[in-house]
Design a protein around this motif. Structure first.
Motif, PDB file in Angstrom:
ATOM      1  N   TYR A 231      -9.213   3.224   0.550  1.00 23.08           N
ATOM      2  CA  TYR A 231      -9.788   3.702   1.794  1.00 23.08           C
ATOM      3  C   TYR A 231     -11.159   4.306   1.552  1.00 23.08           C
ATOM      4  O   TYR A 231     -11.434   4.874   0.486  1.00 23.08           O
ATOM      5  CB  TYR A 231      -8.858   4.732   2.447  1.00 23.08           C
TER       6      TYR A 231
ATOM      7  N   TRP B 281     -16.156  11.982   2.098  1.00 26.87           N
ATOM      8  CA  TRP B 281     -15.555  11.245   0.995  1.00 26.87           C
ATOM      9  C   TRP B 281     -14.464  12.067   0.314  1.00 26.87           C
ATOM     10  O   TRP B 281     -13.400  11.555  -0.022  1.00 26.87           O
ATOM     11  CB  TRP B 281     -16.623  10.837  -0.022  1.00 26.87           C
TER      12      TRP B 281
ATOM     13  N   TYR C 128       0.820  -1.212   0.000  1.00 27.37           N
ATOM     14  CA  TYR C 128       0.000   0.000   0.000  1.00 27.37           C
ATOM     15  C   TYR C 128       0.858   1.268   0.000  1.00 27.37           C
ATOM     16  O   TYR C 128       0.377   2.362   0.237  1.00 27.37           O
ATOM     17  CB  TYR C 128      -0.905   0.026   1.237  1.00 27.37           C
TER      18      TYR C 128
ATOM     19  N   VAL D 204     -11.321  11.993   2.447  1.00 23.15           N
ATOM     20  CA  VAL D 204     -10.593  10.719   2.372  1.00 23.15           C
ATOM     21  C   VAL D 204      -9.908  10.579   1.015  1.00 23.15           C
ATOM     22  O   VAL D 204      -8.741  10.171   0.920  1.00 23.15           O
ATOM     23  CB  VAL D 204     -11.553   9.542   2.627  1.00 23.15           C
TER      24      VAL D 204
ATOM     25  N   GLN E 292     -11.939   5.041  12.156  1.00 21.75           N
ATOM     26  CA  GLN E 292     -10.635   5.601  11.788  1.00 21.75           C
ATOM     27  C   GLN E 292     -10.749   6.613  10.648  1.00 21.75           C
ATOM     28  O   GLN E 292     -10.380   7.776  10.794  1.00 21.75           O
ATOM     29  CB  GLN E 292      -9.662   4.482  11.384  1.00 21.75           C
ATOM     30  N   ASP E 293     -11.270   6.191   9.502  1.00 18.27           N
ATOM     31  CA  ASP E 293     -11.352   7.071   8.332  1.00 18.27           C
ATOM     32  C   ASP E 293     -12.720   7.719   8.176  1.00 18.27           C
ATOM     33  O   ASP E 293     -12.897   8.562   7.295  1.00 18.27           O
ATOM     34  CB  ASP E 293     -11.027   6.288   7.060  1.00 18.27           C
TER      35      ASP E 293
ATOM     36  N   TYR F 280      -8.240   5.596  -2.893  1.00 15.78           N
ATOM     37  CA  TYR F 280      -8.677   4.202  -2.914  1.00 15.78           C
ATOM     38  C   TYR F 280      -7.534   3.303  -2.433  1.00 15.78           C
ATOM     39  O   TYR F 280      -6.384   3.555  -2.780  1.00 15.78           O
ATOM     40  CB  TYR F 280      -9.094   3.835  -4.337  1.00 15.78           C
TER      41      TYR F 280
ATOM     42  N   ARG G  78     -15.765   3.698  -5.721  1.00 20.57           N
ATOM     43  CA  ARG G  78     -14.395   3.279  -6.013  1.00 20.57           C
ATOM     44  C   ARG G  78     -14.036   3.575  -7.469  1.00 20.57           C
ATOM     45  O   ARG G  78     -12.867   3.636  -7.820  1.00 20.57           O
ATOM     46  CB  ARG G  78     -14.216   1.795  -5.740  1.00 20.57           C
TER      47      ARG G  78
ATOM     48  N   GLN H  54     -20.624   2.509   2.793  1.00 13.42           N
ATOM     49  CA  GLN H  54     -20.313   1.553   1.737  1.00 13.42           C
ATOM     50  C   GLN H  54     -21.565   0.799   1.310  1.00 13.42           C
ATOM     51  O   GLN H  54     -21.473  -0.263   0.719  1.00 13.42           O
ATOM     52  CB  GLN H  54     -19.216   0.565   2.134  1.00 13.42           C
TER      53      GLN H  54
ATOM     54  N   THR I  15      -5.999  10.173   1.239  1.00 17.64           N
ATOM     55  CA  THR I  15      -5.528   8.786   1.165  1.00 17.64           C
ATOM     56  C   THR I  15      -5.815   8.148  -0.179  1.00 17.64           C
ATOM     57  O   THR I  15      -4.939   7.563  -0.798  1.00 17.64           O
ATOM     58  CB  THR I  15      -6.176   7.931   2.285  1.00 17.64           C
TER      59      THR I  15
END
Length: 470
Positions: free
Chosen positions: A406, A395, A15, A398, A412-413, A404, A468, A457, A402
């Motif tokens: 995530y 979104w 990652y 994130v 956490q996120d 995808y 995604r 999700q 970070t």
């Protein structure tokens, strides 16, 4: 030593080279506002840019559409939001100028095409000034004219030209735009009705060209009639010292006078069909929206409008629609009933005309609950918004930081900061389980540590989110 079990495989995933996020994902919203281009997608790049284009005062009031605050929340995480103003039968206010007078509109204009073709002017009309877009706010705009054609304007404009002859040849005048509520000067333009007129340094003066970038007015020049507009002035009494006697005397002085545009109107109350009509602006795929916001309010949460959002995302195939749970469904006394109401509506199991169509299986739309309490810094209050703006902002954050694979989900996120909810959905509650089973995303509340986070999700069906692919 790693223990090997039948059917269990170990896979190492690097990652360290995850795709970086971007801050230019575009978001689309329909907005009920008193200002802005109607049924056209207007790009705004910051809160200041947004408020300058869609409010007259520079800040929203308690009477304005709550979607203002949804958009402001999203603008913290992107510099591209396309906003479509929804309005019906709004009218432009304006003033017509002749060589001897200026006359405010007696009635507002639904469109300005007649002035574009030089057919809307009166017989002696030289110039028409209107608001840049339709609305009652036009009537709060004042216009002052300082013209070379009279002694008042000649003394002021002389310095822009090599000599008086050059000034006379250019036939210039100065348009001053003010907010008559505050007397603040908003804009000024040195212009001429002559297409080839220029200042001494070669700056073009043609009035329609110079004012084309105005944030407040449109100007139409009647090229079929010659003549010069006059300064708009008035006499005021002022106190000044007589140099000969040393006494303070009252004398009359000529000063610039501002005339308000007239006839502007906001139009009729909107229906859900009007919002759907405005939403159609996003069917143009050259408008590069990736995320479609629902907006906050009864009309935005109507099944007709939410169905149109889903259909738009399905037709474009390049964006994701974020739907809100309905505020009315969250007004039940018991939390279990609130969840049940939302699930019934989302599954299309409610009363005909009061529910989403049954059988929704879109991978390009998702629903979020519950409504949030957001701080309105302009009016010192809490405003209730749909969860779409929190979800979109999360979104974007994130994706920016970070990328995808995530997701804006989990403790956490998926932390949700800066807002609160009246309905606190316990992360281990029965309501949480039922909402999740119905593929409804929700803001969970962890009572142990007093924090909110997003559980998501879920699209309208049980499937991995199409986010995604965006």
């Amino acid at each position: 030593m790693t223990r090997q079990l039948p059917g269990v495989y170990v896979k190492f995933q690097d990652y360290s080279t995850l795709p970086e996020g971007t801050n230019n994902l575009a978001v689309g919203y329909v907005l009920q506002s008193k200002r802005g281009p109607i049924n056209q997608a207007e790009l705004v790049t910051s809160p200041t840019d947004f408020l300058s284009k869609f409010t007259f005062s520079g800040s929203p009031t308690i009477k304005d559409d709550r979607t203002f605050w949804s958009i402001l929340q999203v603008l913290k995480y992107t510099n591209q939001v396309y906003v479509v103003r929804a309005a019906k039968n709004a009218l432009y206010g304006g003033i017509e100028y002749t060589s001897i007078a200026s006359t405010p509109f007696e009635e507002g204009k639904a469109d300005l095409d007649a002035y574009e073709s030089n057919t809307g002017f009166s017989e002696t009309g030289l110039l028409v000034i209107t608001g840049v877009d339709a609305g009652a706010y036009n009537n709060e705009i004042g216009i002052g004219i300082t013209s070379y054609a009279d002694d008042f304007g000649k003394a002021i404009l002389r310095d822009y030209f090599e000599d008086e002859a050059a000034m006379t040849a250019a036939e210039p005048f100065l348009i001053t735009v003010v907010d008559t509520n505050t007397d603040e000067i908003l804009e000024e333009f040195l212009v001429s009705r002559l297409e080839n007129a220029k200042t001494f340094d070669g700056t073009p003066l043609y009035v329609e060209t110079v004012t084309a970038g105005s944030g407040y007015i449109k100007v139409f020049n009647n090229s079929t009639v010659t003549g010069s507009v006059l300064s708009t002035t008035k006499q005021v009494s002022v106190r000044q010292r007589n140099e000969e006697t040393g006494l303070i005397e009252r004398v009359n002085k000529t000063v610039l006078d501002y005339q308000n545009l007239a006839g502007g109107a906001d139009g009729d109350d909107l229906t859900v069909e009007d919002l759907v009509g405005a939403l159609d602006a996003f069917s143009d795929k050259t408008i590069p929206v990736s995320l479609l916001g629902n907006g906050s309010g009864t009309l935005y949460e109507h099944p007709t409008y939410q169905s149109a959002l889903i259909a738009l995302a399905e037709n474009r195939k390049d964006c994701m629609a974020f739907l809100n749970s309905r505020e009315i469904d969250e007004k039940a006394t018991f939390n279990s009933k609130k969840a049940s109401n939302i699930i019934t509506y989302k599954k299309g199991a409610g009363a005909e005309g009061d529910t989403l169509p049954s059988g929704n299986t879109s991978y390009l739309a998702c629903m979020y609950a519950p409504h949030i309490n957001y701080s309105d810094v302009f009016n010192s209050r809490q405003v209730k918004l749909g969860a779409d703006s929190t979800a979109i902002a999360g979104w974007l954050n994130v994706i920016l930081n970070t990328g995808y694979p995530y997701a804006f989900a989990g403790p956490q996120d998926g932390l949700v900061n800066g807002v609160s909810t009246t309905w606190k959905i316990g992360d281990m509650s029965g309501e949480a389980t039922n909402l999740n089973d119905a593929s409804i995303n929700y803001i969970a509340y962890d009572a142990k540590v007093g924090r909110y986070y997003m559980q998501c999700q879920n699209t309208l069906q049980i499937a991995n989110s199409s986010l995604r692919n965006i």
